[in-house]
Scaffold this motif. Structure first.
Motif, PDB file in Angstrom:
ATOM      1  N   LYS A 113      23.536  24.693 -17.950  1.00 12.98           N
ATOM      2  CA  LYS A 113      24.387  25.027 -16.811  1.00 12.98           C
ATOM      3  C   LYS A 113      24.180  24.045 -15.647  1.00 12.98           C
ATOM      4  CE  LYS A 113      25.036  29.763 -18.080  1.00 12.98           C
ATOM      5  NZ  LYS A 113      24.630  29.551 -19.420  1.00 12.98           N
ATOM      6  N   VAL A 114      23.444  22.955 -15.917  1.00  6.18           N
ATOM      7  CA  VAL A 114      23.064  21.988 -14.886  1.00  6.18           C
ATOM      8  C   VAL A 114      23.634  20.608 -15.226  1.00  6.18           C
ATOM      9  CG1 VAL A 114      21.098  20.828 -13.813  1.00  6.18           C
ATOM     10  CG2 VAL A 114      20.939  23.245 -14.406  1.00  6.18           C
ATOM     11  N   ASP A 115      24.111  19.906 -14.205  1.00  6.18           N
ATOM     12  CA  ASP A 115      24.578  18.517 -14.343  1.00  6.18           C
ATOM     13  C   ASP A 115      23.883  17.642 -13.307  1.00  6.18           C
ATOM     14  OD1 ASP A 115      26.382  18.376 -16.434  1.00  6.18           O
ATOM     15  OD2 ASP A 115      28.124  18.847 -15.204  1.00  6.18           O
ATOM     16  N   ASN A 116      23.884  16.356 -13.575  1.00  6.21           N
ATOM     17  CA  ASN A 116      23.428  15.340 -12.621  1.00  6.21           C
ATOM     18  C   ASN A 116      22.026  15.596 -12.082  1.00  6.21           C
ATOM     19  OD1 ASN A 116      26.051  14.178 -12.793  1.00  6.21           O
ATOM     20  ND2 ASN A 116      26.772  15.661 -11.287  1.00  6.21           N
ATOM     21  N   ALA A 117      21.155  16.150 -12.899  1.00  2.78           N
ATOM     22  CA  ALA A 117      19.794  16.431 -12.448  1.00  2.78           C
ATOM     23  C   ALA A 117      18.949  15.163 -12.508  1.00  2.78           C
ATOM     24  CB  ALA A 117      19.180  17.529 -13.310  1.00  2.78           C
ATOM     25  N   TYR A 118      17.968  15.087 -11.609  1.00  6.41           N
ATOM     26  CA  TYR A 118      17.080  13.926 -11.566  1.00  6.41           C
ATOM     27  C   TYR A 118      15.775  14.288 -10.868  1.00  6.41           C
ATOM     28  CZ  TYR A 118      18.366  13.653  -6.651  1.00  6.41           C
ATOM     29  OH  TYR A 118      18.566  13.967  -5.325  1.00  6.41           O
ATOM     30  N   GLY A 119      14.785  13.463 -11.104  1.00  5.75           N
ATOM     31  CA  GLY A 119      13.539  13.484 -10.345  1.00  5.75           C
ATOM     32  C   GLY A 119      13.340  12.078  -9.808  1.00  5.75           C
ATOM     33  N   ARG A 120      12.725  11.949  -8.636  1.00  2.88           N
ATOM     34  CA  ARG A 120      12.513  10.624  -8.074  1.00  2.88           C
ATOM     35  C   ARG A 120      11.268  10.597  -7.196  1.00  2.88           C
ATOM     36  NH1 ARG A 120      15.848   8.969  -2.997  1.00  2.88           N
ATOM     37  NH2 ARG A 120      15.609  10.787  -1.658  1.00  2.88           N
ATOM     38  N   VAL A 121      10.791   9.378  -6.923  1.00  4.24           N
ATOM     39  CA  VAL A 121       9.643   9.156  -6.046  1.00  4.24           C
ATOM     40  C   VAL A 121      10.084   8.261  -4.905  1.00  4.24           C
ATOM     41  CG1 VAL A 121       7.286   8.298  -5.866  1.00  4.24           C
ATOM     42  CG2 VAL A 121       8.100   9.199  -8.030  1.00  4.24           C
ATOM     43  N   VAL A 122       9.756   8.663  -3.682  1.00  8.47           N
ATOM     44  CA  VAL A 122      10.108   7.901  -2.483  1.00  8.47           C
ATOM     45  C   VAL A 122       8.834   7.560  -1.723  1.00  8.47           C
ATOM     46  CG1 VAL A 122      11.323   7.988  -0.267  1.00  8.47           C
ATOM     47  CG2 VAL A 122      12.357   9.026  -2.298  1.00  8.47           C
ATOM     48  N   ASP A 123       8.710   6.294  -1.285  1.00 10.81           N
ATOM     49  CA  ASP A 123       7.623   5.856  -0.419  1.00 10.81           C
ATOM     50  C   ASP A 123       7.974   6.317   0.997  1.00 10.81           C
ATOM     51  OD1 ASP A 123       5.857   4.508   1.267  1.00 10.81           O
ATOM     52  OD2 ASP A 123       6.035   2.604   0.207  1.00 10.81           O
ATOM     53  N   ASN A 124       7.201   7.232   1.551  1.00 12.25           N
ATOM     54  CA  ASN A 124       7.529   7.803   2.858  1.00 12.25           C
ATOM     55  C   ASN A 124       7.407   6.806   4.012  1.00 12.25           C
ATOM     56  OD1 ASN A 124       8.095  10.236   1.658  1.00 12.25           O
ATOM     57  ND2 ASN A 124       6.107  11.132   2.116  1.00 12.25           N
ATOM     58  N   SER A 125       6.591   5.778   3.859  1.00  8.88           N
ATOM     59  CA  SER A 125       6.428   4.824   4.963  1.00  8.88           C
ATOM     60  C   SER A 125       7.644   3.917   5.118  1.00  8.88           C
ATOM     61  CB  SER A 125       5.157   3.984   4.783  1.00  8.88           C
ATOM     62  OG  SER A 125       5.269   3.164   3.643  1.00  8.88           O
ATOM     63  N   THR A 126       8.366   3.683   4.024  1.00 11.95           N
ATOM     64  CA  THR A 126       9.548   2.812   4.077  1.00 11.95           C
ATOM     65  C   THR A 126      10.844   3.573   3.781  1.00 11.95           C
ATOM     66  OG1 THR A 126       9.363   2.229   1.731  1.00 11.95           O
ATOM     67  CG2 THR A 126       8.198   0.804   3.322  1.00 11.95           C
ATOM     68  N   ASN A 127      10.708   4.832   3.327  1.00  6.73           N
ATOM     69  CA  ASN A 127      11.847   5.653   2.906  1.00  6.73           C
ATOM     70  C   ASN A 127      12.598   5.012   1.731  1.00  6.73           C
ATOM     71  OD1 ASN A 127      13.105   8.126   3.197  1.00  6.73           O
ATOM     72  ND2 ASN A 127      14.773   7.283   4.402  1.00  6.73           N
ATOM     73  N   ARG A 128      11.883   4.203   0.949  1.00  4.54           N
ATOM     74  CA  ARG A 128      12.478   3.501  -0.189  1.00  4.54           C
ATOM     75  C   ARG A 128      12.172   4.246  -1.484  1.00  4.54           C
ATOM     76  NH1 ARG A 128      11.376  -0.754  -3.885  1.00  4.54           N
ATOM     77  NH2 ARG A 128       9.197  -0.891  -3.304  1.00  4.54           N
ATOM     78  N   GLU A 129      13.218   4.440  -2.296  1.00  3.99           N
ATOM     79  CA  GLU A 129      13.031   5.050  -3.610  1.00  3.99           C
ATOM     80  C   GLU A 129      12.313   4.054  -4.507  1.00  3.99           C
ATOM     81  OE1 GLU A 129      16.137   7.556  -5.683  1.00  3.99           O
ATOM     82  OE2 GLU A 129      16.174   5.757  -6.931  1.00  3.99           O
TER      83      GLU A 129
ATOM     84  N   GLY B 120       0.824  -1.203   0.000  1.00  2.00           N
ATOM     85  CA  GLY B 120       0.000   0.000   0.000  1.00  2.00           C
ATOM     86  C   GLY B 120       0.858   1.252   0.000  1.00  2.00           C
ATOM     87  N   LEU B 121       0.314   2.275  -0.589  1.00  2.00           N
ATOM     88  CA  LEU B 121       1.024   3.527  -0.738  1.00  2.00           C
ATOM     89  C   LEU B 121       0.139   4.631  -0.171  1.00  2.00           C
ATOM     90  CD1 LEU B 121       3.733   4.280  -2.049  1.00  2.00           C
ATOM     91  CD2 LEU B 121       2.508   4.725  -4.163  1.00  2.00           C
ATOM     92  N   SER B 122       0.610   5.301   0.875  1.00  2.00           N
ATOM     93  CA  SER B 122      -0.213   6.334   1.489  1.00  2.00           C
ATOM     94  C   SER B 122       0.435   7.720   1.415  1.00  2.00           C
ATOM     95  CB  SER B 122      -0.507   5.994   2.949  1.00  2.00           C
ATOM     96  OG  SER B 122       0.698   5.894   3.679  1.00  2.00           O
ATOM     97  N   SER B 123       1.754   7.762   1.369  1.00  2.00           N
ATOM     98  CA  SER B 123       2.450   9.046   1.356  1.00  2.00           C
ATOM     99  C   SER B 123       3.747   8.904   0.571  1.00  2.00           C
ATOM    100  CB  SER B 123       2.747   9.477   2.796  1.00  2.00           C
ATOM    101  OG  SER B 123       3.473  10.671   2.819  1.00  2.00           O
ATOM    102  N   ILE B 124       3.986   9.849  -0.337  1.00  2.00           N
ATOM    103  CA  ILE B 124       5.195   9.813  -1.159  1.00  2.00           C
ATOM    104  C   ILE B 124       5.866  11.183  -1.154  1.00  2.00           C
ATOM    105  CG2 ILE B 124       4.372   7.992  -2.707  1.00  2.00           C
ATOM    106  CD1 ILE B 124       3.807  10.223  -4.779  1.00  2.00           C
ATOM    107  N   THR B 125       7.116  11.200  -1.566  1.00  2.00           N
ATOM    108  CA  THR B 125       7.833  12.450  -1.792  1.00  2.00           C
ATOM    109  C   THR B 125       8.378  12.437  -3.211  1.00  2.00           C
ATOM    110  OG1 THR B 125       8.429  12.761   0.522  1.00  2.00           O
ATOM    111  CG2 THR B 125       9.818  13.858  -1.092  1.00  2.00           C
ATOM    112  N   LEU B 126       8.146  13.535  -3.910  1.00  2.00           N
ATOM    113  CA  LEU B 126       8.741  13.753  -5.224  1.00  2.00           C
ATOM    114  C   LEU B 126       9.966  14.620  -4.985  1.00  2.00           C
ATOM    115  CD1 LEU B 126       5.510  14.657  -7.235  1.00  2.00           C
ATOM    116  CD2 LEU B 126       6.638  12.433  -7.092  1.00  2.00           C
ATOM    117  N   GLY B 127      11.158  14.076  -5.247  1.00  2.00           N
ATOM    118  CA  GLY B 127      12.395  14.796  -5.013  1.00  2.00           C
ATOM    119  C   GLY B 127      13.058  15.199  -6.312  1.00  2.00           C
ATOM    120  N   VAL B 128      13.733  16.347  -6.300  1.00  2.00           N
ATOM    121  CA  VAL B 128      14.483  16.838  -7.453  1.00  2.00           C
ATOM    122  C   VAL B 128      15.860  17.267  -6.966  1.00  2.00           C
ATOM    123  CG1 VAL B 128      14.590  18.601  -9.255  1.00  2.00           C
ATOM    124  CG2 VAL B 128      12.392  17.629  -8.629  1.00  2.00           C
TER     125      VAL B 128
END
Length: 195
Positions: free
Chosen positions: A127-143, A20-28
């Motif tokens: 002018k930017v390097d190593n950029a990314y977007g990601r999703v993390v499951d907040n309940s497990t802190n797993r990407e 189950g997925l209840s809370s996520i973080t979108l990180g950049v």
């Protein structure tokens, strides 16, 4: 294990998080590009700070804007989406800006959460390097998924990714559409068109 996505690929977040997925973080995250080649190192051209801004655009099933979360409005009107705050430099490891979403509190009318990145000062993505977007499951802190941004160029905005809901299931799609704009408000038309 996290899924690495390329442009236009998608992944079911519900399958990535079977409990189950209840809370996520979108990180950049991003780094300042280093000067390239002999002349670049002699004359500079890199260095300094890069002020990119992560934002979330909440849309209904008809792709009408419900709300937007960005450095000018750090919380959604209902409080289900929270921005970490504005990072003016891109320095440091890990996510430079993040947007936390309580999926259980997100209004039912919201079918899409579009993640955008803009350059408020007008600095371009070359002018930017190593950029990314990601999703993390907040309940497990797993990407759950990561989208490396390799699109350098003269653009100042990017419709990075889209989180979409269908029947309670969430899917994350890497969009990677180049555009121009200094805030999420400048990217609404492009975001609606490309998701």
């Amino acid at each position: 294990m996290s899924v690495s996505l390329s442009k236009n690929q998608s992944v079911s977040l519900s399958k990535q998080s079977p409990n189950g997925l209840s809370s996520i973080t979108l990180g950049v995250g991003w780094d300042v590009a280093k000067p390239k080649g002999f002349l670049g190192k002699v004359f500079g051209g890199g260095g300094g700070d890069i002020d990119l801004d992560a934002s979330a655009l909440l849309l209904d099933a008809s792709k009408n804007e419900v709300d937007s979360i960005w450095f000018g409005q750090l919380n959604s009107h209902d409080g289900s989406v929270r921005h970490s705050g504005d990072n003016l430099t891109g320095e440091g490891d890990g996510d430079d800006e993040s947007i936390a979403i309580d999926l259980n509190r997100l209004p039912r009318q919201v079918e899409y959460v579009v993640l955008t990145v803009t350059s408020f000062r007008g600095q371009t993505f070359d002018k930017v390097d190593n950029a990314y977007g990601r999703v993390v499951d907040n309940s497990t802190n797993r990407e759950l998924a990561r989208f490396p941004i390799s699109d350098s160029g003269p653009h100042t905005g990017l419709v990075l990714a889209c989180l979409s809901r269908a029947g309670g299931e969430w899917t994350f799609k890497a969009v990677g559409h180049r555009t121009n704009g200094q805030t999420v408000k400048h990217l609404v038309t492009d975001a609606v068109r490309v998701i």
